[in-house]
Design a protein around this motif. Sequence first.
Motif, mmCIF file in Angstrom:
data_model
loop_
_atom_site.group_PDB
_atom_site.id
_atom_site.type_symbol
_atom_site.label_atom_id
_atom_site.label_comp_id
_atom_site.label_asym_id
_atom_site.label_seq_id
_atom_site.Cartn_x
_atom_site.Cartn_y
_atom_site.Cartn_z
ATOM 1 N N VAL A 20 0.835 -1.201 0.000
ATOM 2 C CA VAL A 20 0.000 0.000 0.000
ATOM 3 C C VAL A 20 0.870 1.251 0.000
ATOM 4 C CG1 VAL A 20 -1.671 1.342 1.357
ATOM 5 C CG2 VAL A 20 -2.003 -1.104 1.034
ATOM 6 N N THR A 21 1.934 1.240 0.797
ATOM 7 C CA THR A 21 2.843 2.379 0.838
ATOM 8 C C THR A 21 3.490 2.604 -0.517
ATOM 9 O OG1 THR A 21 3.278 2.006 3.184
ATOM 10 C CG2 THR A 21 4.867 3.342 1.992
ATOM 11 N N GLN A 22 3.892 1.534 -1.172
ATOM 12 C CA GLN A 22 4.502 1.641 -2.490
ATOM 13 C C GLN A 22 3.510 2.216 -3.505
ATOM 14 O OE1 GLN A 22 5.871 -2.068 -4.114
ATOM 15 N NE2 GLN A 22 7.079 -1.078 -5.677
ATOM 16 N N CYS A 23 2.278 1.743 -3.473
ATOM 17 C CA CYS A 23 1.254 2.274 -4.385
ATOM 18 C C CYS A 23 1.011 3.752 -4.135
ATOM 19 C CB CYS A 23 -0.059 1.502 -4.225
ATOM 20 S SG CYS A 23 0.010 -0.175 -4.861
ATOM 21 N N ARG A 24 0.942 4.133 -2.878
ATOM 22 C CA ARG A 24 0.726 5.541 -2.540
ATOM 23 C C ARG A 24 1.889 6.419 -2.983
ATOM 24 N NH1 ARG A 24 -1.960 5.202 3.517
ATOM 25 N NH2 ARG A 24 -4.019 4.588 2.784
ATOM 26 N N THR A 25 3.110 5.957 -2.785
ATOM 27 C CA THR A 25 4.254 6.772 -3.191
ATOM 28 C C THR A 25 4.323 6.901 -4.713
ATOM 29 O OG1 THR A 25 5.742 4.860 -3.019
ATOM 30 C CG2 THR A 25 5.668 6.358 -1.153
ATOM 31 N N GLN A 26 3.976 5.856 -5.435
ATOM 32 C CA GLN A 26 3.960 5.939 -6.897
ATOM 33 C C GLN A 26 2.895 6.915 -7.379
ATOM 34 O OE1 GLN A 26 3.492 1.846 -8.040
ATOM 35 N NE2 GLN A 26 5.670 1.398 -7.820
ATOM 36 N N THR A 27 1.731 6.880 -6.758
ATOM 37 C CA THR A 27 0.674 7.817 -7.117
ATOM 38 C C THR A 27 1.093 9.242 -6.785
ATOM 39 O OG1 THR A 27 -0.999 6.122 -6.728
ATOM 40 C CG2 THR A 27 -1.759 8.398 -6.774
ATOM 41 N N GLY A 87 0.951 16.648 -2.326
ATOM 42 C CA GLY A 87 0.849 15.347 -2.997
ATOM 43 C C GLY A 87 0.697 14.212 -2.008
ATOM 44 N N ALA A 88 1.453 14.279 -0.923
ATOM 45 C CA ALA A 88 1.361 13.252 0.119
ATOM 46 C C ALA A 88 -0.032 13.241 0.739
ATOM 47 C CB ALA A 88 2.413 13.492 1.189
ATOM 48 N N TYR A 89 -0.563 14.410 1.024
ATOM 49 C CA TYR A 89 -1.897 14.521 1.622
ATOM 50 C C TYR A 89 -2.957 13.911 0.706
ATOM 51 C CZ TYR A 89 -6.155 16.573 3.482
ATOM 52 O OH TYR A 89 -7.418 16.756 3.976
ATOM 53 N N GLN A 90 -2.841 14.164 -0.586
ATOM 54 C CA GLN A 90 -3.843 13.661 -1.530
ATOM 55 C C GLN A 90 -3.870 12.142 -1.620
ATOM 56 O OE1 GLN A 90 -4.010 15.468 -5.378
ATOM 57 N NE2 GLN A 90 -4.137 17.528 -4.541
ATOM 58 N N VAL A 91 -2.759 11.486 -1.343
ATOM 59 C CA VAL A 91 -2.739 10.020 -1.411
ATOM 60 C C VAL A 91 -2.814 9.367 -0.039
ATOM 61 C CG1 VAL A 91 -1.565 9.938 -3.629
ATOM 62 C CG2 VAL A 91 -0.222 9.874 -1.528
ATOM 63 N N GLN A 111 4.118 10.393 -6.706
ATOM 64 C CA GLN A 111 5.118 10.793 -7.704
ATOM 65 C C GLN A 111 4.450 11.287 -8.977
ATOM 66 O OE1 GLN A 111 7.438 7.221 -8.118
ATOM 67 N NE2 GLN A 111 9.081 8.022 -6.837
ATOM 68 N N ARG A 112 3.427 10.571 -9.436
ATOM 69 C CA ARG A 112 2.710 11.000 -10.647
ATOM 70 C C ARG A 112 2.044 12.358 -10.429
ATOM 71 N NH1 ARG A 112 1.501 5.539 -10.902
ATOM 72 N NH2 ARG A 112 -0.552 5.813 -9.991
ATOM 73 N N LEU A 113 1.429 12.536 -9.280
ATOM 74 C CA LEU A 113 0.784 13.821 -8.983
ATOM 75 C C LEU A 113 1.796 14.959 -8.977
ATOM 76 C CD1 LEU A 113 -1.664 12.872 -6.080
ATOM 77 C CD2 LEU A 113 -2.284 13.604 -8.389
ATOM 78 N N LEU A 114 2.940 14.725 -8.358
ATOM 79 C CA LEU A 114 3.953 15.775 -8.265
ATOM 80 C C LEU A 114 4.500 16.138 -9.643
ATOM 81 C CD1 LEU A 114 5.843 14.559 -5.082
ATOM 82 C CD2 LEU A 114 4.285 16.498 -5.260
#
Length: 51
Positions: A7-14, A29-33, A16-19
């Motif tokens: 889950v952490t990996q999926c959130r960090t990848q998402t 970006g962190a808050y949004q995921v 990254q895309r947002l940023l």
Amino acid sequence: MSPYRYVTQCRTQTAQRLLRNQHLAISEGAYQVGISKITSILKSNFSISFT
């Protein structure tokens, strides 16, 4: 891989895309995921230090 790590990996990848695509601040970006401890995530996943 543990469920938490997955889950952490999926959130960090998402995040990254947002940023990249929306030019957000790292905290936004962190808050949004749903990542609340962004510095610890960056340290453990990307070896980024904030000292």
